[in-house]
Design an enzyme around this catalytic site. Structure first.
Site, PDB file in Angstrom:
ATOM      1  CB  SER A 151      -8.534  46.823  58.005  1.00 24.18           C
ATOM      2  OG  SER A 151      -8.500  47.241  59.355  1.00 24.18           O
ATOM      3  CE1 TYR A 164      -3.613  43.840  59.152  1.00 22.78           C
ATOM      4  CE2 TYR A 164      -4.734  45.766  60.027  1.00 22.78           C
ATOM      5  CZ  TYR A 164      -4.780  44.492  59.504  1.00 22.78           C
ATOM      6  OH  TYR A 164      -5.986  43.864  59.326  1.00 22.78           O
TER       7      TYR A 164
END
Length: 261
Positions: A151, A164
């Site tokens: 990501s 995250y």
């Protein structure tokens, strides 16, 4: 065990979103696809039907990548049915259930995120790489490959979901490590970094990103990314279109990574 004459792709977290698009796109390129899911069997069945309608075979394997037992059972099931794994796509991942300020975030969420988003793919890759090294080559001569889906959070600080960001940054180093270790064995390893992609994970923040993308131009290409955008990058790797690259980061982010004045 009847060894598959077609290449076999194992795509984790492929019952929805990006993983679903990857699985279906690979099926269209005549890969037999293992659809891994953690809980949503109905969604996985839908993906299976789409794969079969594309003329390829599908296999459903329920399993949590964070679990060593599940990882072992997953690989054993694939080998028992098809005898080989030619492409591993580490796509399964979870977002924090609660976005908490960095100064307030607890360890429970951190442990869960690291378990699924880092430990799971790290050790699944170890297991699958050993299988790849032990199996005979495909008649086509195509070499096995590993793709890690990370990501833009790997390098973009979001102080309300630090766990995250750290997990996705770790995938970057994991890619480099396995790329360095497996290059002599003929196995290339890649990292794909999606940007702002329209999935159920980004649904709760759609209004925020609509403004950032369409009005503020946070991405030079002013549109949401779609799961198929990521799937196209995986297919390019799967089809041996990047044979002289390994450890490479492929940004699928509408140009978000560009530094602009």
């Amino acid at each position: 065990m009847a060894e598959s004459s077609s290449p076999v792709a194992l795509v984790t977290g492929s019952s929805r979103g990006i993983g679903r698009a990857i699985a279906v796109s690979l099926a269209k390129e005549k890969f037999n696809v293992v659809v891994n899911f953690a809980s949503n069997a109905a969604a996985a069945e839908e993906v299976k039907a789409l794969i079969e309608s594309a003329g390829s075979q599908a296999m459903l394997v329920k399993g949590d990548v964070a679990s060593a037992t599940d990882r072992g059972a997953m690989v054993a099931a694939v080998i028992g049915a098809w005898g080989r794994i030619d492409l591993l796509v580490n796509n399964a991942g979870i977002a924090p259930s609660i976005r908490a300020d960095l100064l307030d975030a607890g360890e429970e969420s951190f442990d869960k995120l690291i378990g699924t988003n880092v430990k799971g793919p790290y050790f699944l890759t170890q297991l699958v790489a050993k299988q790849m090294l032990s199996q005979p080559p495909l008649a086509s001569g195509s070499k096995p490959k590993i793709v890690n889906v990370s990501s833009i959070s790997a390098y973009t600080a979001s102080t309300n979901r630090g766990d995250y960001c750290i997990a996705k940054a770790a995938i970057g180093m994991m890619t480099q490590l396995y790329a360095a270790r497996l290059a002599d064995e003929g196995i290339n390893v890649y990292e794909i970094r999606p940007g702002i992609i329209m999935t159920d994970m980004t649904g709760p923040v759609k209004a925020k990103y609509d403004k950032l993308i369409l009005e503020d131009g946070i991405t030079p290409i002013r549109r949401w990314g779609q799961p198929d955008d990521v799937a196209r990058a995986v297919v390019a790797i799967a089809l041996d279109l990047l044979p002289f690259s390994t450890g490479e980061v492929i940004n699928v982010d509408g140009g978000f990574h560009l530094r602009r004045l």
